[in-house]
Design a protein around this motif. Structure first.
Motif, PDB file in Angstrom:
ATOM      1  N   GLY A  57      -2.382  20.018  -7.656  1.00 45.39           N
ATOM      2  CA  GLY A  57      -3.120  18.809  -7.275  1.00 45.39           C
ATOM      3  C   GLY A  57      -2.620  17.589  -8.016  1.00 45.39           C
ATOM      4  N   ARG A  58      -3.177  16.430  -7.650  1.00 43.62           N
ATOM      5  CA  ARG A  58      -2.734  15.166  -8.254  1.00 43.62           C
ATOM      6  C   ARG A  58      -3.458  14.860  -9.562  1.00 43.62           C
ATOM      7  NH1 ARG A  58       0.052  10.891  -5.177  1.00 43.62           N
ATOM      8  NH2 ARG A  58      -0.759   9.703  -6.916  1.00 43.62           N
ATOM      9  N   GLU A  59      -4.712  15.309  -9.675  1.00 44.10           N
ATOM     10  CA  GLU A  59      -5.487  14.962 -10.877  1.00 44.10           C
ATOM     11  C   GLU A  59      -4.866  15.633 -12.098  1.00 44.10           C
ATOM     12  OE1 GLU A  59      -9.749  14.562 -10.112  1.00 44.10           O
ATOM     13  OE2 GLU A  59     -10.066  15.787 -11.899  1.00 44.10           O
ATOM     14  N   THR A 283       4.115  13.546  -7.027  1.00 40.58           N
ATOM     15  CA  THR A 283       4.110  14.695  -7.926  1.00 40.58           C
ATOM     16  C   THR A 283       2.782  15.455  -7.846  1.00 40.58           C
ATOM     17  OG1 THR A 283       3.386  13.304  -9.740  1.00 40.58           O
ATOM     18  CG2 THR A 283       5.752  13.673  -9.555  1.00 40.58           C
ATOM     19  N   ARG A 284       2.828  16.703  -8.284  1.00 38.24           N
ATOM     20  CA  ARG A 284       1.646  17.559  -8.347  1.00 38.24           C
ATOM     21  C   ARG A 284       1.653  18.317  -9.668  1.00 38.24           C
ATOM     22  NH1 ARG A 284       0.587  14.880  -4.509  1.00 38.24           N
ATOM     23  NH2 ARG A 284      -0.212  15.519  -2.477  1.00 38.24           N
ATOM     24  N   TYR A 285       0.439  18.614 -10.177  1.00 31.36           N
ATOM     25  CA  TYR A 285       0.297  19.478 -11.353  1.00 31.36           C
ATOM     26  C   TYR A 285      -0.096  20.872 -10.884  1.00 31.36           C
ATOM     27  CZ  TYR A 285       0.215  15.394 -14.378  1.00 31.36           C
ATOM     28  OH  TYR A 285       0.544  14.244 -15.050  1.00 31.36           O
ATOM     29  N   LEU A 339      -4.592  17.984   1.339  1.00 27.15           N
ATOM     30  CA  LEU A 339      -5.789  17.180   1.013  1.00 27.15           C
ATOM     31  C   LEU A 339      -5.545  15.680   0.964  1.00 27.15           C
ATOM     32  CD1 LEU A 339      -7.746  18.736  -1.993  1.00 27.15           C
ATOM     33  CD2 LEU A 339      -8.416  18.501   0.398  1.00 27.15           C
ATOM     34  N   HIS A 340      -4.386  15.287   0.426  1.00 29.87           N
ATOM     35  CA  HIS A 340      -4.119  13.849   0.249  1.00 29.87           C
ATOM     36  C   HIS A 340      -3.343  13.244   1.414  1.00 29.87           C
ATOM     37  CE1 HIS A 340      -5.730  13.559  -3.825  1.00 29.87           C
ATOM     38  NE2 HIS A 340      -5.224  14.766  -4.016  1.00 29.87           N
ATOM     39  N   PHE A 341      -3.250  13.988   2.519  1.00 34.44           N
ATOM     40  CA  PHE A 341      -2.521  13.461   3.681  1.00 34.44           C
ATOM     41  C   PHE A 341      -2.980  12.022   3.941  1.00 34.44           C
ATOM     42  CE2 PHE A 341      -2.074  12.525   8.212  1.00 34.44           C
ATOM     43  CZ  PHE A 341      -0.717  12.770   8.367  1.00 34.44           C
ATOM     44  N   CYS A 342      -2.010  11.167   4.204  1.00 32.52           N
ATOM     45  CA  CYS A 342      -2.288   9.728   4.307  1.00 32.52           C
ATOM     46  C   CYS A 342      -3.451   9.407   5.257  1.00 32.52           C
ATOM     47  CB  CYS A 342      -1.021   9.020   4.797  1.00 32.52           C
ATOM     48  SG  CYS A 342      -1.271   7.257   5.011  1.00 32.52           S
ATOM     49  N   VAL A 343      -4.466   8.760   4.716  1.00 33.03           N
ATOM     50  CA  VAL A 343      -5.627   8.340   5.520  1.00 33.03           C
ATOM     51  C   VAL A 343      -5.196   7.339   6.579  1.00 33.03           C
ATOM     52  CG1 VAL A 343      -7.766   6.990   5.421  1.00 33.03           C
ATOM     53  CG2 VAL A 343      -7.272   8.611   3.610  1.00 33.03           C
TER      54      VAL A 343
HETATM   55  C1  HEM Z   1       4.219   4.116   7.115  1.00 34.49           C
HETATM   56  C2  HEM Z   1       3.250   3.833   6.271  1.00 34.49           C
HETATM   57  C3  HEM Z   1       2.665   4.786   5.282  1.00 34.49           C
HETATM   58  C4  HEM Z   1       3.254   5.832   4.620  1.00 34.49           C
HETATM   59  C5  HEM Z   1       4.695   6.326   4.736  1.00 34.49           C
HETATM   60  C6  HEM Z   1       2.240   6.423   3.772  1.00 34.49           C
HETATM   61  C7  HEM Z   1       2.433   7.536   2.975  1.00 34.49           C
HETATM   62  C8  HEM Z   1       1.440   8.176   2.250  1.00 34.49           C
HETATM   63  C9  HEM Z   1       1.617   9.409   1.513  1.00 34.49           C
HETATM   64  C10 HEM Z   1       2.928  10.179   1.402  1.00 34.49           C
HETATM   65  C11 HEM Z   1       0.426   9.735   0.955  1.00 34.49           C
HETATM   66  C12 HEM Z   1       0.103  10.998   0.151  1.00 34.49           C
HETATM   67  C13 HEM Z   1       0.484  10.934  -1.285  1.00 34.49           C
HETATM   68  C14 HEM Z   1       0.377  12.297  -1.933  1.00 34.49           C
HETATM   69  O1  HEM Z   1       0.194  13.301  -1.266  1.00 34.49           O
HETATM   70  O2  HEM Z   1       0.495  12.384  -3.173  1.00 34.49           O
HETATM   71  C15 HEM Z   1      -0.517   8.692   1.315  1.00 34.49           C
HETATM   72  C16 HEM Z   1      -1.831   8.659   0.924  1.00 34.49           C
HETATM   73  C17 HEM Z   1      -2.685   7.635   1.235  1.00 34.49           C
HETATM   74  N1  HEM Z   1      -2.442   6.584   2.091  1.00 34.49           N
HETATM   75 FE1  HEM Z   1      -0.723   6.203   3.086  1.00 34.49          FE
HETATM   76  N2  HEM Z   1       1.079   5.712   3.925  1.00 34.49           N
HETATM   77  C18 HEM Z   1       1.282   4.715   4.846  1.00 34.49           C
HETATM   78  C19 HEM Z   1       0.356   3.802   5.301  1.00 34.49           C
HETATM   79  C20 HEM Z   1      -0.950   3.746   4.886  1.00 34.49           C
HETATM   80  C21 HEM Z   1      -1.939   2.814   5.383  1.00 34.49           C
HETATM   81  C22 HEM Z   1      -1.715   1.803   6.518  1.00 34.49           C
HETATM   82  C23 HEM Z   1      -3.097   3.061   4.677  1.00 34.49           C
HETATM   83  C24 HEM Z   1      -4.458   2.410   4.757  1.00 34.49           C
HETATM   84  C25 HEM Z   1      -4.863   1.617   5.642  1.00 34.49           C
HETATM   85  C26 HEM Z   1      -2.841   4.143   3.764  1.00 34.49           C
HETATM   86  C27 HEM Z   1      -3.759   4.664   2.879  1.00 34.49           C
HETATM   87  C28 HEM Z   1      -3.564   5.803   2.135  1.00 34.49           C
HETATM   88  C29 HEM Z   1      -4.602   6.367   1.273  1.00 34.49           C
HETATM   89  C30 HEM Z   1      -6.004   5.807   1.050  1.00 34.49           C
HETATM   90  C31 HEM Z   1      -4.043   7.526   0.704  1.00 34.49           C
HETATM   91  C32 HEM Z   1      -4.714   8.487  -0.273  1.00 34.49           C
HETATM   92  C33 HEM Z   1      -5.284   9.667   0.470  1.00 34.49           C
HETATM   93  C34 HEM Z   1      -5.891  10.721  -0.439  1.00 34.49           C
HETATM   94  O3  HEM Z   1      -5.567  10.764  -1.624  1.00 34.49           O
HETATM   95  O4  HEM Z   1      -6.685  11.513   0.078  1.00 34.49           O
HETATM   96  N3  HEM Z   1      -1.524   4.535   3.914  1.00 34.49           N
HETATM   97  N4  HEM Z   1       0.122   7.760   2.126  1.00 34.49           N
END
Ligand code: HEM
Length: 390
Positions: A57-59, A283-285, A339-343
């Protein structure tokens, strides 16, 4: 496990990290990246497995948590309350509060606004060479996220400044100066949002900040620090990566002389995201002893997931170093997974579809007027500018 050496600030690598990824992947699923002093997952299957494995996880594990230097306090306070840095049950509670605003229906409703915005920006393009990154690729995502959250668009120059300063903390080139600038930005960003939230308490609208304020007032779902950190995360994540996905995509299309109008837009956007993503490493721990891909991770071990390397894995995509918008769509790793898939993935895809369609419909003769270069900001992978002429 094979050890690999590659400075993340070396100019050749910054401009084109893919040959290094290919070399590393040829050694196996995992390599030891000496310069980061970390194990790195480089194959598509290893990155996917690690993103989804709940034993990682990230934490930061409790025994590794440190209070951090005093000069970074404002930045650390935002991080400490961010859902991106949390695991369940905190992550589940915080994420549930924002996901409703990102359902496909809610996002589709933004379509006309994003289209009008794109066309208005294009109306103002000059006849002479200009920076498309600044005039278009940045404006579409930053104004869209301001509108979705409910923050005044006039704040966008400040938001951009604060955001750049805060995310610079993750760059390989980080220095003490980066830290001081990030701390000041976090303090100013927090102060602005605290004031703005107070102002908005008595002025509810149909926006995300109104719903988050209601959750905070409810008392159990969201603390004040979490409310501020969530707004900062959404404002920062809501534009940084989309700006550079658009920039990298337009650069690729113009350099290869491809007419995007000849391709289905969904496939084109996925190929842009696969081929040259804006974020290359997360990264992940490990939270317990885990054996994977011939290696035993111990609790507290950190592993780097190289998204840019996974997206060029030849066992998943034929001729992965070739840009091909007609490929069958296979889920790439640019938005993470698990879990952390981009919202914001549905919003980012929609913005890219609309902005690219508008840009190439309206500017069919768009051409580069200078060789674009990537910023020395690994693990971020985005251009310094994108000089073009219509
Ligand atoms: C092409 C554009 C984007 C890419 C490539 C991207 C990529 C990512 C990736 C790889 C993560 C996961 C990080 C991890 O697993 O450690 C993430 C998480 C996140 N992204 Fe995006 N993102 C994009 C656009 C956006 C936009 C437009 C928003 C909000 C409006 C956003 C909000 C978030 C949030 C809030 C998280 C955290 C989710 C969580 O921890 O559950 N992202 N993003």
């Amino acid at each position: 496990m094979k050890t690999v050496f590659q400075s993340p600030v070396e100019p050749g690598f910054v401009q084109d990290p893919y040959p290094f990824y290919d070399k590393a992947r040829a050694y196996g699923d995992l390599v030891y990246w000496e310069d980061y002093n970390k194990i790195a997952a480089v194959s598509h299957r290893a990155v996917q497995v690690l993103l989804k494995d709940r034993r990682f996880g990230r934490e930061v594990p409790a025994e590794l948590q440190r209070s951090g230097p005093a000069h970074l306090a404002p930045w650390l306070n935002v991080e400490a309350h961010s859902l991106l840095e949390a695991e369940p049950p905190r992550h589940t509670r915080l994420r549930a509060l924002v996901t409703r605003a990102f359902t496909s229906r809610a996002i589709s409703a933004l379509e006309p606004t994003i289209r009008d915005l794109s066309h208005n920006l294009i109306d103002n393009f000059p006849d002479t060479p200009f920076d498309l990154l600044d005039a278009f690729c940045t404006q579409v995502p930053v104004i869209t996220i301001c509108r979705l959250l409910g923050v005044p668009e006039e704040m966008s120059p400040d938001l951009l400044r604060w955001s750049h300063a805060m995310v610079a903390m993750y760059q390989a080139s980080r220095t003490r100066e980066t830290e001081d600038i990030a701390a000041t930005a976090a303090r100013d960003f927090t102060a602005f949002l605290s004031d703005y939230i107070e102002q908005r308490r008595t002025d509810p609208q149909d926006d995300l900040i109104t719903r988050l304020i209601a959750a905070e007032e409810d008392g159990e779902k969201l603390s004040h620090d979490e409310l501020v950190a969530t707004c900062i995360l959404l404002l920062n994540a809501g534009h940084e990566a989309t700006v550079h996905s658009l920039g990298n995509g337009v650069k690729t299309l113009l350099q290869l002389g491809l007419d995007p109008r000849a391709h289905a837009i969904d496939g084109l956007v996925e190929e842009i995201l696969r081929y040259d993503p804006p974020l290359h490493m997360f990264t992940r721990y490990a939270y317990q002893e885990v054996e994977l891909f011939g290696h035993t991770f111990k609790r507290g071990d950190e592993v780097a997931l190289l998204l840019g390397a996974a997206n060029r894995d030849p066992s998943v995509w034929a001729e992965p170093n070739r840009f091909d918008a007609t490929r069958p769509i296979v889920t790439n790793t640019s938005f993470g997974g698990g879990l952390h898939f981009c919202v914001g993935a549905p919003l980012a895809r929609l913005e890219m579809r609309i902005a690219l369609t508008a840009l190439f419909d309206r500017c069919p003769n768009l051409r580069l007027t200078a060789q674009p270069e990537y910023s020395n900001t690994y693990h971020f992978h985005g251009l310094t500018r994108l000089m073009v002429q219509v």
